[in-house]
Design a protein around this motif. Structure first.
Motif, PDB file in Angstrom:
ATOM      1  N   ARG A 232      34.096 -26.429 -40.989  1.00  0.00           N
ATOM      2  CA  ARG A 232      32.788 -27.151 -41.253  1.00  0.00           C
ATOM      3  C   ARG A 232      32.536 -28.185 -41.919  1.00  0.00           C
ATOM      4  NH1 ARG A 232      34.630 -23.453 -45.101  1.00  0.00           N
ATOM      5  NH2 ARG A 232      34.262 -23.913 -47.341  1.00  0.00           N
TER       6      ARG A 232
ATOM      7  N   LYS B 130      29.110 -36.795 -43.774  1.00  0.00           N
ATOM      8  CA  LYS B 130      27.932 -35.657 -43.642  1.00  0.00           C
ATOM      9  C   LYS B 130      27.185 -35.677 -42.493  1.00  0.00           C
ATOM     10  CE  LYS B 130      26.572 -31.975 -46.185  1.00  0.00           C
ATOM     11  NZ  LYS B 130      27.513 -31.168 -46.293  1.00  0.00           N
TER      12      LYS B 130
ATOM     13  N   ASP C 220      28.820 -34.549 -39.138  1.00  0.00           N
ATOM     14  CA  ASP C 220      29.134 -33.282 -39.064  1.00  0.00           C
ATOM     15  C   ASP C 220      28.071 -32.516 -38.075  1.00  0.00           C
ATOM     16  OD1 ASP C 220      31.708 -32.520 -40.366  1.00  0.00           O
ATOM     17  OD2 ASP C 220      30.787 -32.592 -42.357  1.00  0.00           O
ATOM     18  N   THR C 221      26.905 -33.262 -38.182  1.00  0.00           N
ATOM     19  CA  THR C 221      25.701 -32.787 -37.358  1.00  0.00           C
ATOM     20  C   THR C 221      25.573 -33.612 -36.157  1.00  0.00           C
ATOM     21  OG1 THR C 221      24.432 -32.204 -39.321  1.00  0.00           O
ATOM     22  CG2 THR C 221      23.235 -32.422 -37.513  1.00  0.00           C
ATOM     23  N   TRP C 222      25.601 -34.831 -36.243  1.00  0.00           N
ATOM     24  CA  TRP C 222      25.608 -35.778 -34.868  1.00  0.00           C
ATOM     25  C   TRP C 222      26.712 -35.882 -34.416  1.00  0.00           C
ATOM     26  CZ3 TRP C 222      22.011 -40.239 -36.683  1.00  0.00           C
ATOM     27  CH2 TRP C 222      20.650 -40.012 -37.271  1.00  0.00           C
TER      28      TRP C 222
END
Length: 452
Positions: A143, A310, A313-315
């Motif tokens: 994660r 950070k 981790d999403t895009w």
């Protein structure tokens, strides 16, 4: 008993204690790497002004290129070295090499011998970075893997802040040689800590069939015991086999695009790191302010690396790296426009936010795109091929100064931000069918180990 070649990513061979130890020690190692890398650009004005040292601007550019050529050799060789002696001993070896070479630089009688020692130091510096990144990537929880790569790379920018601060403090009283004595500290302080505390890669131990040591390591750090080598089908092979995987089918296009993107990124990073103080002096800033600007661009790099990790981790790291490179190009070109001190400070800081993390996210993207068994080889070669850009960048800056074209330096460096952004865009387009990863990595994510 039925097994597959990779454990699913939900079953990590790590825990928080082991991850913290690896992250902290790798951070400190890369911190000293950053000091050593940035101290050269910070000391160029003092060395060229030293009448007994006989260094011209062209010499300085050539020496910067020699150092990055050493980094190229180190990055290319480290995959084979790490496959032979392990990642832990590779980090120790690289740290010792650049520490001893820093002492050689401090004792150099002239530009020629100084260049030789910087080349040797570059070998250690070039091998350390991909090894430490691969180590952190292996031990990091899924994660926060991209964020962890970004976090450990803040050490490089932290070193980039400390190097010019050391110069501001030490140069007026002790001279430029004192800066290179600081580079000996890793041999004295860091290497003993790594020998005592840093665990070896469990994947390396399993691949070498050293199951007793792998189990002992798992017991010491409360890790999941890796599968025995004999039960793993088609687990990572030797360097040649892993190299072949990088050029299998569509992987060849992705690999080459990563190399080209890394070339432009490292040209930009090392070109700006080497010549920023001199470029700012050419715009009318004094040396003190030029060194402060080098601190600011690295401070921006720390913020940018944490933000990029950070966000990725999403895009996803490929898209973040692409966008960051394009924003870097805009910022670098704008830095060449003379403005007020306050505006320049802000612009340099903001440019630093994107400059360093754009290249770091290439490394995170390689870790994301390729599966575990070929990840270390992919990282080493991407870093190594990128080092050609790191060799060219300092040389290009030296030639611009030698020809009296230094005012075009910002535009020349900024253009490579655009080319790297385009390479990452093409990677995104090639891989979008497989969720932004190679087909092997996508299949590995879906593997379920069944033993019985």
């Amino acid at each position: 008993m039925t097994t597959h070649d990779l454990a699913p990513r939900t079953q990590r061979i790590t825990n928080n204690r082991a991850f913290r130890i690896v992250l902290i020690l790798c951070w400190v190692a890369i911190f000293f790497d950053g000091i050593d890398t940035f101290m050269y650009g910070s000391t160029i004005p003092s060395m060229t002004a030293d009448p007994g040292f006989h260094m011209t601007a062209a010499h300085a550019g050539n020496i910067g290129s020699l150092a990055t050529f050493g980094m190229l050799l180190g990055a290319l060789a480290i995959g084979v070295v790490a496959d032979t002696i392990g990642r832990r001993w590779s980090i120790i070896l690289c740290s010792a090499i650049f520490s001893i070479s820093s002492a050689g630089c401090a004792l150099a009688a002239g530009a020629g011998s100084f260049g030789i020692w910087r080349t040797i130091a570059g070998f250690g510096l070039g091998g350390l970075l991909p090894t430490a990144i691969a180590m952190v990537s292996e031990f990091a929880p899924d994660r926060v893997r991209n964020f962890s790569v970004g976090a450990v790379m803040t050490a490089h920018q932290a070193g980039g802040i400390v190097a010019p601060l050391l110069c501001l403090y030490l140069l007026p009283t002790l001279g430029w040689r004192s800066i290179y004595w600081v580079g000996v500290l890793p041999l004295i302080a860091l290497v003993p800590l790594i020998l005592t505390l840093l665990p070896e890669s469990p994947t390396f131990l399993v691949a070498r069939g050293r199951m007793d040591k792998a189990r002992a390591l798992a017991e010491r750090f409360d890790l999941v015991v890796p599968l025995e080598k004999s039960t793993i089908k088609n687990r990572g092979g030797n360097f040649g086999e892993n190299l072949a995987k990088l050029f299998r089918g569509r992987n060849a296009v992705v690999t080459l695009l990563f190399w080209l993107g890394s070339f432009g990124g490292l040209l930009l990073v090392y070109g700006m790191s080497t010549w920023l103080p001199s470029l700012m002096e050419s715009l009318g800033f004094d040396l003190g302010n030029s060194l402060v600007l080098l601190c600011l661009i690295n401070a921006g790099g720390i913020v940018g690396t944490l933000v990029a990790g950070k966000v990725s981790d999403t895009w996803g790291p490929v898209r973040v790296s692409m966008l960051w490179f394009l924003l870097t190009a805009v910022g670098v070109c704008a830095m060449g426009i003379k403005s007020t001190m306050v505006v320049t400070y802000i612009l340099v800081f903001v440019t630093g936010v994107f400059l360093f993390s754009a290249q770091i996210m290439i490394y995170a993207a390689v870790s994301h795109v390729f599966p575990t068994e070929s990840r270390a080889t992919a990282l080493g070669l991407t870093t190594g091929m990128g080092r050609f850009g790191a060799v060219f960048g300092p040389w290009m800056g030296g030639q611009l100064f030698a020809l009296g074209l230094e005012k075009w330096g910002f535009v020349a460096f900024g253009a490579f931000g655009i080319t790297s952004g385009v390479m990452l865009l093409l990677i995104h387009l090639v891989l979008r069918r497989h969720g932004g990863k190679t087909q092997e990595a996508t299949e590995a994510d879906n593997v379920v180990i069944r033993a019985g």
